[in-house]
Write a protein that holds these residues in place. Structure first.
Motif, PDB file in Angstrom:
ATOM      1  N   THR A  93      39.920  45.855 -10.280  1.00 42.31           N
ATOM      2  CA  THR A  93      39.569  46.465 -11.563  1.00 42.31           C
ATOM      3  C   THR A  93      40.383  47.717 -11.812  1.00 42.31           C
ATOM      4  N   VAL A  94      40.714  47.898 -13.062  1.00 41.53           N
ATOM      5  CA  VAL A  94      41.397  49.114 -13.497  1.00 41.53           C
ATOM      6  C   VAL A  94      40.622  49.655 -14.677  1.00 41.53           C
ATOM      7  N   ARG A  95      40.201  50.910 -14.574  1.00 41.17           N
ATOM      8  CA  ARG A  95      39.549  51.531 -15.732  1.00 41.17           C
ATOM      9  C   ARG A  95      40.410  52.691 -16.198  1.00 41.17           C
ATOM     10  N   VAL A  96      40.684  52.722 -17.461  1.00 40.77           N
ATOM     11  CA  VAL A  96      41.484  53.802 -18.020  1.00 40.77           C
ATOM     12  C   VAL A  96      40.647  54.515 -19.061  1.00 40.77           C
ATOM     13  N   ASN A  97      40.549  55.831 -18.919  1.00 42.90           N
ATOM     14  CA  ASN A  97      39.708  56.619 -19.794  1.00 42.90           C
ATOM     15  C   ASN A  97      40.594  57.445 -20.726  1.00 42.90           C
ATOM     16  N   GLY A  98      41.014  56.840 -21.827  1.00 46.33           N
ATOM     17  CA  GLY A  98      41.882  57.550 -22.769  1.00 46.33           C
ATOM     18  C   GLY A  98      43.093  56.726 -23.153  1.00 46.33           C
ATOM     19  N   ARG A  99      43.874  57.280 -24.061  1.00 43.31           N
ATOM     20  CA  ARG A  99      45.063  56.592 -24.528  1.00 43.31           C
ATOM     21  C   ARG A  99      46.249  56.898 -23.620  1.00 43.31           C
ATOM     22  N   ILE A 100      47.038  55.858 -23.347  1.00 42.97           N
ATOM     23  CA  ILE A 100      48.173  56.036 -22.435  1.00 42.97           C
ATOM     24  C   ILE A 100      49.491  56.096 -23.204  1.00 42.97           C
ATOM     25  N   GLY A 101      50.340  57.033 -22.805  1.00 45.19           N
ATOM     26  CA  GLY A 101      51.742  57.015 -23.231  1.00 45.19           C
ATOM     27  C   GLY A 101      52.566  56.637 -22.019  1.00 45.19           C
ATOM     28  N   TYR A 102      53.608  55.832 -22.221  1.00 47.90           N
ATOM     29  CA  TYR A 102      54.325  55.249 -21.083  1.00 47.90           C
ATOM     30  C   TYR A 102      55.826  55.518 -21.208  1.00 47.90           C
ATOM     31  N   VAL A 103      56.382  56.084 -20.150  1.00 52.65           N
ATOM     32  CA  VAL A 103      57.841  56.275 -20.073  1.00 52.65           C
ATOM     33  C   VAL A 103      58.360  55.322 -19.000  1.00 52.65           C
ATOM     34  N   SER A 116      62.595  59.059 -24.624  1.00 51.59           N
ATOM     35  CA  SER A 116      61.577  58.160 -24.124  1.00 51.59           C
ATOM     36  C   SER A 116      60.230  58.893 -23.998  1.00 51.59           C
ATOM     37  N   LEU A 117      60.305  60.152 -23.572  1.00 46.12           N
ATOM     38  CA  LEU A 117      59.091  60.980 -23.473  1.00 46.12           C
ATOM     39  C   LEU A 117      58.522  61.245 -24.865  1.00 46.12           C
ATOM     40  N   ALA A 118      59.406  61.522 -25.822  1.00 44.44           N
ATOM     41  CA  ALA A 118      58.942  61.757 -27.191  1.00 44.44           C
ATOM     42  C   ALA A 118      58.196  60.532 -27.717  1.00 44.44           C
ATOM     43  N   ARG A 119      58.724  59.346 -27.414  1.00 44.84           N
ATOM     44  CA  ARG A 119      58.068  58.112 -27.853  1.00 44.84           C
ATOM     45  C   ARG A 119      56.669  57.987 -27.240  1.00 44.84           C
ATOM     46  N   ALA A 120      56.569  58.370 -25.958  1.00 44.30           N
ATOM     47  CA  ALA A 120      55.260  58.289 -25.314  1.00 44.30           C
ATOM     48  C   ALA A 120      54.299  59.319 -25.905  1.00 44.30           C
ATOM     49  N   LEU A 121      54.817  60.506 -26.256  1.00 49.38           N
ATOM     50  CA  LEU A 121      53.946  61.589 -26.727  1.00 49.38           C
ATOM     51  C   LEU A 121      53.478  61.392 -28.161  1.00 49.38           C
ATOM     52  N   ILE A 122      54.219  60.618 -28.921  1.00 48.18           N
ATOM     53  CA  ILE A 122      53.960  60.555 -30.349  1.00 48.18           C
ATOM     54  C   ILE A 122      52.633  59.876 -30.683  1.00 48.18           C
ATOM     55  N   SER A 123      52.122  59.098 -29.749  1.00 52.04           N
ATOM     56  CA  SER A 123      50.812  58.495 -30.005  1.00 52.04           C
ATOM     57  C   SER A 123      49.688  59.433 -29.557  1.00 52.04           C
ATOM     58  N   ARG A 124      50.016  60.690 -29.271  1.00 54.29           N
ATOM     59  CA  ARG A 124      49.066  61.698 -28.794  1.00 54.29           C
ATOM     60  C   ARG A 124      48.234  61.164 -27.619  1.00 54.29           C
TER      61      ARG A 124
END
Ligand SMILES: Nc1ncnc2c1ncn2[C@@H]1O[C@H](COP(=O)(O)OP(=O)(O)O)[C@@H](O)[C@H]1O
Ligand SMILES: [Mg+2]
Lengths: 265, 244
Positions: free
Chosen positions: B61-71, B132-140
């Motif tokens: 199982t994987v639980r993720v608590n929040g929105r992920i940005g991915y580089v 690439s970091l900017a792309r990940a950050l843009i979804s807050r």
């Protein structure tokens, strides 16, 4: 002996010119997508699928156009499925399927070698046999292609440049791939009379190669590829008319020469 | 306290066909922490990340608590393709009307102001990773996951990139999970470190890491540890292996 005068005098010549332009537009539209995505052999793959489809249609006394169309749709769908199952590139899937379809065609024809003019015109093109219905078909497919590509341009661009990230951020890459494979199949079938399956590959690859190194976006590449295709096929068409050469191969040779000249200049 | 956990992984295993790539991995990543994943090439770092992101199949199982940005790792992008920085970065918010302003803000944040119309293929390694970091950050995102972001960046670029990550953590409370080869920088910047090689060999705050664990993790090659404060990765000749 003036082509302009002849164009006004003869319906068949006018039709074949319009068909050539339409086919240049639709093949030019997908050419950069094919080249950037590295599936240059799709045209040849589809050609072999069409060979099998035409063979089956001839034997079964079935409509040849429908035979060709069904074969390409099956071929495109199999590329899509094999790629998924084995996580390989499209070009590898094409390489697997191409000889399979060719073999089917050869085996079927070996049972009843009835090459008709219809069959040869599918294989080699028969530009002067273009009729009004062909123009309608070509226009419809070119329009369909323009709608699909312009509405999904961004998603297609991301699918080519970074499929994994496209998927991660919610682009349905599977659907894009299948849609494009089907679109390319329809385009190839619609353009058969212009080029014939044997030389179709050139229409799908050469303009994309021309556009690839000169463009700042996928959109720009598509416009360039279409422009290149129209220019080269118009000149090729005229040459084949004046010198009484088979149109399909003349168009391809001229297109290649134009590409060569453009890289040297 | 569940809400203090950003990522929770229980008994995660990944295999491709018969081959096990990851085995029985369990851990928790606290909110607001900066965790480094280290491990040699082929240890399964990228696989672990892709499992957390749901990009591949896994057991457990994987639980993720929040929105992920991915580089992602550098290699996933086709550099021949003509796409400009604007279009590259706006992917997560492509359907929003005012994407351009948002992209401009994100670009400024990562130090790429005015780069919007440049082609991705013309950027340097460091610039590319910042895009690439900017792309990940843009979804807050609440959580930022990076896969070897230092690849292809020179030393100066690396230092600036990590400072940027620290800033994000300190100022915006983003949870960061980063796979890296760069042990020195991990020890410098991270709060916690995970040592991965098929299974999880260690997972602890950076100051209580057992150096022996890390040596074992990397086998005899390419890590040289002088003291707790000084780590270097060296490519040692074969015959001198094991005499560390
Ligand atoms: N799709 C795959 N099919 C088969 N083996 C894979 C696949 N993806 C990764 N592997 C294998 O899994 C192992 C871990 O890979 P990876 O997660 O990329 O390691 P790392 O990122 O730590 O270098 C490697 O041995 C790699 O060869
Ligand atoms: Mg990796």
């Amino acid at each position: 002996m003036n082509i302009i005068h002849d164009l006004f005098s003869f319906d068949f010549l006018r039709y074949s010119l319009i068909a050539t332009i339409l086919a240049s537009i639709s093949t030019g539209m997908v050419s950069p997508i094919i080249v950037y995505r590295g599936m240059e052999f799709i045209g040849d793959g589809l050609a072999h699928a069409i060979f099998a489809g035409v063979a089956v249609a001839v034997i079964a006394n079935f409509n040849i156009l429908l035979g060709a169309l069904s074969a390409t749709v099956i071929f495109a769908y199999l590329i899509h499925k094999i790629k998924d199952l084995e996580s390989i590139r499209e070009s590898t899937a094409i390489g697997i399927l191409l000889p399979v379809f060719m073999s089917i065609g050869v085996i079927v024809f070996s049972k009843s070698p009835r090459y008709t003019t219809d069959v040869t015109s599918y294989l080699f093109g028969n530009i002067l046999m273009v009729v009004k219905d062909d123009i309608y078909f070509l226009s419809a497919i070119a329009l369909l292609g323009a709608i699909i590509i312009s509405s999904k341009l961004y998603e297609i661009a991301y699918w080519i440049s970074d499929e994994e990230m496209a998927r991660f951020y919610g682009i349905n890459t599977e659907r894009i791939r299948l849609t494009l494979l089907f679109l390319i199949s329809f385009i190839v079938v619609s353009a058969l009379k212009i080029a014939g399956v044997i030389v179709m590959g050139a229409f799908l690859v050469i303009p994309g190669v021309f556009a690839k190194t000169r463009s700042l976006s996928l959109k720009g590449a598509i416009y360039r590829a279409i422009g290149f295709n129209i220019l080269s096929s118009l000149i090729g068409f005229t040459l084949s008319y004046y010198f009484d050469l088979p149109p399909g191969p003349t168009l391809v040779l001229f297109s290649f020469l134009l590409l060569l000249a453009s890289t040297l200049l | 306290m569940r809400d203090k956990i950003a990522i929770e992984v229980r008994d995660l295993s990944v295999s491709v066909g018969e081959t096990g790539i990851l085995k029985n991995i369990s851990f928790e990543i606290p909110k607001g922490s900066f965790t480094g994943i280290i491990g040699p090439n082929g240890a399964g770092k990228s696989t672990l990340i892709k499992a957390i992101l749901g990009l591949i199949e896994y057991r457990g199982t994987v639980r993720v608590n929040g929105r992920i940005g991915y580089v992602p790792q550098l290699s996933s992008f086709n550099r021949e393709f003509p796409i400009n920085v604007y279009d590259f970065v706006r992917l997560p918010i492509r359907k929003e009307k005012n994407w351009k302003e948002k992209v401009d803000i994100a670009l400024e944040k990562v130090g790429l102001k005015g780069f919007g119309n440049r082609l991705m293929g013309t950027l340097s390694g460091g610039e590319f990773q910042r895009a690439s970091l900017a792309r990940a950050l843009i979804s807050r995102p609440d959580i930022l996951i990076l896969d070897e972001p230092e690849a292809g960046i020179d030393e100066m670029g690396k230092a600036r990139f990590y400072d940027l990550l620290n800033e994000l953590k300190e100022e915006e409370g983003i949870t960061i999970l980063m796979a890296s080869h760069d042990i020195g920088l991990i020890f410098d910047k991270c709060d916690n470190v995970m040592c991965l090689n098929k299974t999880l060999h260690c997972h602890s705050p950076i100051h209580s890491v057992d150096i022996e664990d890390i040596k074992r993790l990397f086998g005899d090659f390419d890590i040289w540890i002088r003291s707790r404060e000084h780590y270097e990765i060296l490519h040692r000749p074969k015959e001198r292996n094991g005499k560390v």
